[in-house]
Design a protein around this motif. Structure first.
Motif, PDB file in Angstrom:
ATOM      1  N   ARG A   4       1.030  -1.136  -0.063  1.00 22.97           N
ATOM      2  CA  ARG A   4       0.047  -0.073   0.039  1.00 22.97           C
ATOM      3  C   ARG A   4       0.701   1.312  -0.048  1.00 22.97           C
ATOM      4  O   ARG A   4       0.569   2.141  -0.816  1.00 22.97           O
ATOM      5  N   TYR A   5       1.892   1.006   0.575  1.00 19.44           N
ATOM      6  CA  TYR A   5       2.838   2.493   0.550  1.00 19.44           C
ATOM      7  C   TYR A   5       3.483   2.726  -0.671  1.00 19.44           C
ATOM      8  O   TYR A   5       3.314   3.713  -1.356  1.00 19.44           O
ATOM      9  N   HIS A   6       3.803   1.461  -1.487  1.00 22.74           N
ATOM     10  CA  HIS A   6       4.447   1.494  -2.632  1.00 22.74           C
ATOM     11  C   HIS A   6       3.345   2.420  -3.721  1.00 22.74           C
ATOM     12  O   HIS A   6       3.702   2.770  -4.837  1.00 22.74           O
ATOM     13  N   LYS A   7       2.279   1.776  -3.481  1.00 22.94           N
ATOM     14  CA  LYS A   7       0.999   2.106  -4.142  1.00 22.94           C
ATOM     15  C   LYS A   7       0.597   3.605  -4.141  1.00 22.94           C
ATOM     16  O   LYS A   7       0.707   4.416  -5.229  1.00 22.94           O
ATOM     17  N   SER A   8       0.827   4.121  -2.853  1.00 28.43           N
ATOM     18  CA  SER A   8       0.692   5.618  -2.724  1.00 28.43           C
ATOM     19  C   SER A   8       1.933   6.395  -3.218  1.00 28.43           C
ATOM     20  O   SER A   8       1.707   7.339  -3.422  1.00 28.43           O
TER      21      SER A   8
ATOM     22  N   ALA B 108      -3.806   9.219  -3.267  1.00 26.57           N
ATOM     23  CA  ALA B 108      -2.525   8.887  -2.398  1.00 26.57           C
ATOM     24  C   ALA B 108      -2.819   9.103  -0.896  1.00 26.57           C
ATOM     25  O   ALA B 108      -2.553   8.549  -0.003  1.00 26.57           O
ATOM     26  N   VAL B 109      -3.715  10.078  -0.854  1.00 28.57           N
ATOM     27  CA  VAL B 109      -4.030  10.448   0.547  1.00 28.57           C
ATOM     28  C   VAL B 109      -5.240   9.498   1.028  1.00 28.57           C
ATOM     29  O   VAL B 109      -4.979   9.249   2.242  1.00 28.57           O
ATOM     30  N   ILE B 110      -5.898   8.819   0.314  1.00 33.75           N
ATOM     31  CA  ILE B 110      -6.783   7.689   0.745  1.00 33.75           C
ATOM     32  C   ILE B 110      -6.032   6.609   1.042  1.00 33.75           C
ATOM     33  O   ILE B 110      -6.101   5.977   2.272  1.00 33.75           O
ATOM     34  N   GLU B 111      -4.915   6.268   0.611  1.00 34.33           N
ATOM     35  CA  GLU B 111      -3.857   5.314   0.735  1.00 34.33           C
ATOM     36  C   GLU B 111      -3.158   5.381   2.124  1.00 34.33           C
ATOM     37  O   GLU B 111      -3.137   4.661   2.996  1.00 34.33           O
TER      38      GLU B 111
ATOM     39  N   SER C 174       0.843  15.328   0.018  1.00 35.87           N
ATOM     40  CA  SER C 174      -0.044  15.293  -0.945  1.00 35.87           C
ATOM     41  C   SER C 174      -1.353  16.420  -0.921  1.00 35.87           C
ATOM     42  O   SER C 174      -1.685  17.016  -2.021  1.00 35.87           O
ATOM     43  N   LEU C 175      -1.497  16.640   0.272  1.00 35.49           N
ATOM     44  CA  LEU C 175      -2.610  17.586   0.650  1.00 35.49           C
ATOM     45  C   LEU C 175      -2.026  18.816   0.226  1.00 35.49           C
ATOM     46  O   LEU C 175      -2.962  19.658  -0.302  1.00 35.49           O
TER      47      LEU C 175
END
Length: 388
Positions: A307-311, A323-326, A347-348
């Motif tokens: 999940r970290y690498h997805k974000s 990315a924030v959701i992840e 990201s925000l």
């Protein structure tokens, strides 16, 4: 005004990979030093899209590989952070500042170690990028590879390369934990063995293949792996190396075949979903890459690595809302990981949500109040909030 217009067009054409147009614009007087509103030169635009031939042309025309954009990112560090090792080598040959850092205080070696770009790490080490440099988060390349890696085949190779180049296994982070202590807490036994000098590759075919790969002799390395597979066709390590070497040869479909073969043999070996995701990423198939991360996350919802690498990848794609959701999912699993709050804040801020960014960075500060990077980013977010 004419030259400015030409230079603006040069940036656009460089990012789109329009070689003939770039060549003509240079002849017509476009400047390789011109920057757009984001501080990007044409070389940065080419680097971000991995346009190797155009990057080579721009460097030959005098483009500076160390010029920074408004985020303090240079084409040199950008190439390493994205694992674009062909462009990276061009940058190094053109006189890249090997000690230069990004806005997080990390050299080219740190993001490549974090993200699992083995070839990039090896190029950085070979060029002389300092192996024990510590960024503003208090992490070295080795600490990043252990903490943000998964102890699998690829990250073990990166860690082995770092240690072999002189990485200090006792260097501690801001909490006083060394790479060795992190590896033990994360149950990364292979990594522990590497850090304590107790690891030795047992398979002769893999040993020989790795030696050949270090000399970029990937075809020969694959032949060596095939010899091993003749006697042990279901050996997942042999299959991994064959897939990795095919990937380095840009034979992505063939690499995917090998990685999927491994998943057929052992669907629970989540490591291979990371490899398939990397393959799709290199093929510029973002949705397919994200889907591979999701497969691993669905198989083990408590595992944070995928999940970290997805974000990370979502941020690279500029998809900051996702990315924030992840990151929120990661923080629900590990609320003590203030680095997750830090990435969420970035990201925000990219989304212009400065109030929420400040709230996220304050969470990081609460966990690590002496970290100057967090305070700097809070200050910058406050300044941006005033400008709204």
């Amino acid at each position: 005004m004419k030259n400015q217009s030409l230079s603006q067009n040069l940036i656009h054409a460089s990012g789109r990979g329009e070689y003939d147009i770039v060549e003509q614009l240079l002849k017509d007087g476009a400047s390789v030093h011109y920057k757009d509103a984001d501080g990007r030169t044409a070389l940065m635009a080419a680097t971000q899209k991995n346009q190797v031939a155009i990057a080579k042309l721009l460097i030959k025309a005098g483009s500076n590989v160390n010029t920074r954009d408004i985020t303090q990112l240079s084409p040199f560090i950008c190439s390493a952070a994205n694992g674009f090792h062909e462009i990276l080598q061009l940058m190094i040959d053109a006189g890249a500042d090997l000690k230069s850092v990004n806005r997080f205080g990390g050299t080219a070696l740190l993001p490549s170690s974090e993200k699992g770009y083995l070839k990039t790490v090896q190029i950085c080490l070979g060029a002389g990028v300092p192996v024990n440099h510590v960024n503003n988060l208090g992490w070295s390349a080795l600490l990043e590879a252990v903490i943000l890696g998964n102890g699998g085949r690829l990250y073990s190779e990166i860690i082995y390369s770092l240690v072999d180049a002189g990485a200090d296994v006792h260097l501690a982070d801001r909490e006083g934990k060394s790479s060795l202590k992190h590896a033990k807490e994360l149950n990364q036994q292979k990594v522990v063995n590497i850090l304590t000098m107790e690891y030795e590759e047992g398979n002769d075919s893999i040993k020989k293949a790795k030696s050949l790969a270090l000399m970029d002799q990937y075809e020969e390395a694959i032949l060596e792996i095939d010899r091993g597979l003749e006697f042990d066709s279901k050996n997942l390590d042999l299959i991994y190396y064959k897939g990795y070497f095919l990937q380095e040869l840009k034979k992505y479909e063939a690499a995917l075949t090998e990685f999927n073969k491994a998943l057929t043999l052992d669907p629970k070996d989540l490591d291979f979903y990371f490899y398939t995701a990397n393959c799709f990423r290199l093929m510029k198939k973002s949705e397919e890459a994200l889907n591979e991360y999701d497969k691993a996350c669905n198989l083990d919802p408590t595992e944070t690595f995928y999940r970290y690498h997805k974000s990370n990848y979502l941020r690279e794609l500029g998809r900051h809302s996702e990315a924030v959701i992840e990151m929120d999912k990661l923080l629900a699993l590990q609320p003590q990981r203030y680095d997750f709050s830090f990435h969420k804040a970035n990201s925000l801020r990219s989304l212009g949500k400065h109030d929420e960014a400040i709230e996220a960075i304050e969470n990081a500060i609460a966990n690590d109040p002496t970290n100057p990077l967090y305070h700097l980013h809070k200050k910058q977010s406050l300044e941006l909030l005033k400008q709204k």
